[in-house]
Design a protein around this motif. Structure first.
Motif, PDB file in Angstrom:
ATOM      1  N   UNK A 216       2.330  -2.411   9.058  1.00  0.00           N
ATOM      2  CA  UNK A 216       3.227  -2.883   8.026  1.00  0.00           C
ATOM      3  C   UNK A 216       4.608  -2.305   8.228  1.00  0.00           C
ATOM      4  N   UNK A 217       5.426  -2.444   7.202  1.00  0.00           N
ATOM      5  CA  UNK A 217       6.793  -1.943   7.310  1.00  0.00           C
ATOM      6  C   UNK A 217       7.268  -1.438   5.964  1.00  0.00           C
ATOM      7  N   UNK A 218       8.262  -0.564   6.037  1.00  0.00           N
ATOM      8  CA  UNK A 218       8.993  -0.118   4.868  1.00  0.00           C
ATOM      9  C   UNK A 218      10.468  -0.331   5.187  1.00  0.00           C
ATOM     10  N   UNK A 219      11.236  -0.738   4.198  1.00  0.00           N
ATOM     11  CA  UNK A 219      12.647  -1.027   4.441  1.00  0.00           C
ATOM     12  C   UNK A 219      13.494   0.210   4.170  1.00  0.00           C
TER      13      UNK A 219
ATOM     14  N   UNK B 217       3.622   9.491   4.182  1.00  0.00           N
ATOM     15  CA  UNK B 217       3.390   9.600   2.735  1.00  0.00           C
ATOM     16  C   UNK B 217       4.583  10.216   2.039  1.00  0.00           C
ATOM     17  N   UNK B 218       4.926   9.746   0.872  1.00  0.00           N
ATOM     18  CA  UNK B 218       4.284   8.712   0.061  1.00  0.00           C
ATOM     19  C   UNK B 218       4.968   7.347   0.158  1.00  0.00           C
ATOM     20  N   UNK B 219       5.365   6.922   1.339  1.00  0.00           N
ATOM     21  CA  UNK B 219       6.074   5.641   1.499  1.00  0.00           C
ATOM     22  C   UNK B 219       5.238   4.463   1.014  1.00  0.00           C
ATOM     23  N   UNK B 220       5.934   3.471   0.452  1.00  0.00           N
ATOM     24  CA  UNK B 220       5.317   2.191   0.125  1.00  0.00           C
ATOM     25  C   UNK B 220       5.467   1.295   1.342  1.00  0.00           C
ATOM     26  N   UNK B 221       4.396   0.610   1.716  1.00  0.00           N
ATOM     27  CA  UNK B 221       4.352  -0.173   2.947  1.00  0.00           C
ATOM     28  C   UNK B 221       3.887  -1.592   2.627  1.00  0.00           C
ATOM     29  N   UNK B 222       4.612  -2.585   3.138  1.00  0.00           N
ATOM     30  CA  UNK B 222       4.200  -3.978   3.010  1.00  0.00           C
ATOM     31  C   UNK B 222       3.325  -4.305   4.218  1.00  0.00           C
TER      32      UNK B 222
ATOM     33  N   UNK C  89       1.931   2.002  11.440  1.00  0.00           N
ATOM     34  CA  UNK C  89       0.497   1.744  11.592  1.00  0.00           C
ATOM     35  C   UNK C  89      -0.246   2.816  10.819  1.00  0.00           C
ATOM     36  N   UNK C  90      -1.142   2.369   9.950  1.00  0.00           N
ATOM     37  CA  UNK C  90      -1.916   3.307   9.144  1.00  0.00           C
ATOM     38  C   UNK C  90      -3.407   2.990   9.239  1.00  0.00           C
ATOM     39  N   UNK C  91      -4.222   4.017   9.451  1.00  0.00           N
ATOM     40  CA  UNK C  91      -5.675   3.854   9.400  1.00  0.00           C
ATOM     41  C   UNK C  91      -6.075   3.624   7.944  1.00  0.00           C
ATOM     42  N   UNK C  92      -7.222   2.973   7.754  1.00  0.00           N
ATOM     43  CA  UNK C  92      -7.683   2.705   6.392  1.00  0.00           C
ATOM     44  C   UNK C  92      -7.755   3.974   5.544  1.00  0.00           C
ATOM     45  N   UNK C  93      -8.109   5.104   6.139  1.00  0.00           N
ATOM     46  CA  UNK C  93      -8.244   6.364   5.395  1.00  0.00           C
ATOM     47  C   UNK C  93      -6.898   6.973   5.015  1.00  0.00           C
TER      48      UNK C  93
ATOM     49  N   UNK D 221       0.861  -1.189   0.000  1.00  0.00           N
ATOM     50  CA  UNK D 221       0.000   0.000   0.000  1.00  0.00           C
ATOM     51  C   UNK D 221       0.892   1.232   0.000  1.00  0.00           C
ATOM     52  N   UNK D 222       0.297   2.363  -0.329  1.00  0.00           N
ATOM     53  CA  UNK D 222       1.067   3.611  -0.305  1.00  0.00           C
ATOM     54  C   UNK D 222       0.398   4.593   0.645  1.00  0.00           C
ATOM     55  N   UNK D 223       1.195   5.100   1.582  1.00  0.00           N
ATOM     56  CA  UNK D 223       0.695   6.083   2.542  1.00  0.00           C
ATOM     57  C   UNK D 223       0.377   7.388   1.808  1.00  0.00           C
ATOM     58  N   UNK D 224      -0.751   7.980   2.142  1.00  0.00           N
ATOM     59  CA  UNK D 224      -1.201   9.221   1.516  1.00  0.00           C
ATOM     60  C   UNK D 224      -0.483  10.415   2.155  1.00  0.00           C
ATOM     61  N   UNK D 225       0.329  11.154   1.382  1.00  0.00           N
ATOM     62  CA  UNK D 225       1.084  12.280   1.956  1.00  0.00           C
ATOM     63  C   UNK D 225       0.193  13.430   2.441  1.00  0.00           C
ATOM     64  N   UNK D 226      -1.054  13.451   2.009  1.00  0.00           N
ATOM     65  CA  UNK D 226      -1.966  14.502   2.470  1.00  0.00           C
ATOM     66  C   UNK D 226      -2.598  14.155   3.815  1.00  0.00           C
ATOM     67  N   UNK D 227      -2.416  12.908   4.263  1.00  0.00           N
ATOM     68  CA  UNK D 227      -3.089  12.477   5.484  1.00  0.00           C
ATOM     69  C   UNK D 227      -2.156  12.020   6.596  1.00  0.00           C
ATOM     70  N   UNK D 228      -0.889  11.708   6.263  1.00  0.00           N
ATOM     71  CA  UNK D 228       0.011  11.259   7.333  1.00  0.00           C
ATOM     72  C   UNK D 228       1.463  11.559   6.976  1.00  0.00           C
ATOM     73  N   UNK D 229       2.315  11.548   7.985  1.00  0.00           N
ATOM     74  CA  UNK D 229       3.735  11.894   7.812  1.00  0.00           C
ATOM     75  C   UNK D 229       4.516  10.839   7.048  1.00  0.00           C
TER      76      UNK D 229
END
Length: 76
Positions: free
Chosen positions: A36-39, A20-25, A49-53, A10-18
């Protein structure tokens, strides 16, 4: 939202969390979102930890998973 499974990317939304735009497994699915995690090269994994939104599914799947490669295996 599409079904999210362990191992999805998944990709963290940069408009909603710090993160973003990290890719997360995705490593765990919770009632409120995912864990999840990013390397980070030469530093290890950062667990997130990311909320669904706060993320969007990419449609991708991890080929190598964090659980498949621990430090002992890397040193062999």
């Amino acid at each position: 939202m599409p079904t999210i499974r362990i191992g999805d990317i998944v990709q963290a939304n940069p408009e909603k969390c710090e993160w973003g735009p990290s890719l997360v497994v995705v490593s765990e699915i919770k009632s409120w979102g995912i864990q999840g995690y990013t390397h980070i090269p030469f530093q290890g994994d950062a667990f997130i930890r990311l909320k669904f939104a706060d993320f969007e599914p990419t449609g991708g799947r991890a080929i190598w998973d964090h659980a498949d490669h621990n430090d002992e295996e890397r040193s062999k």
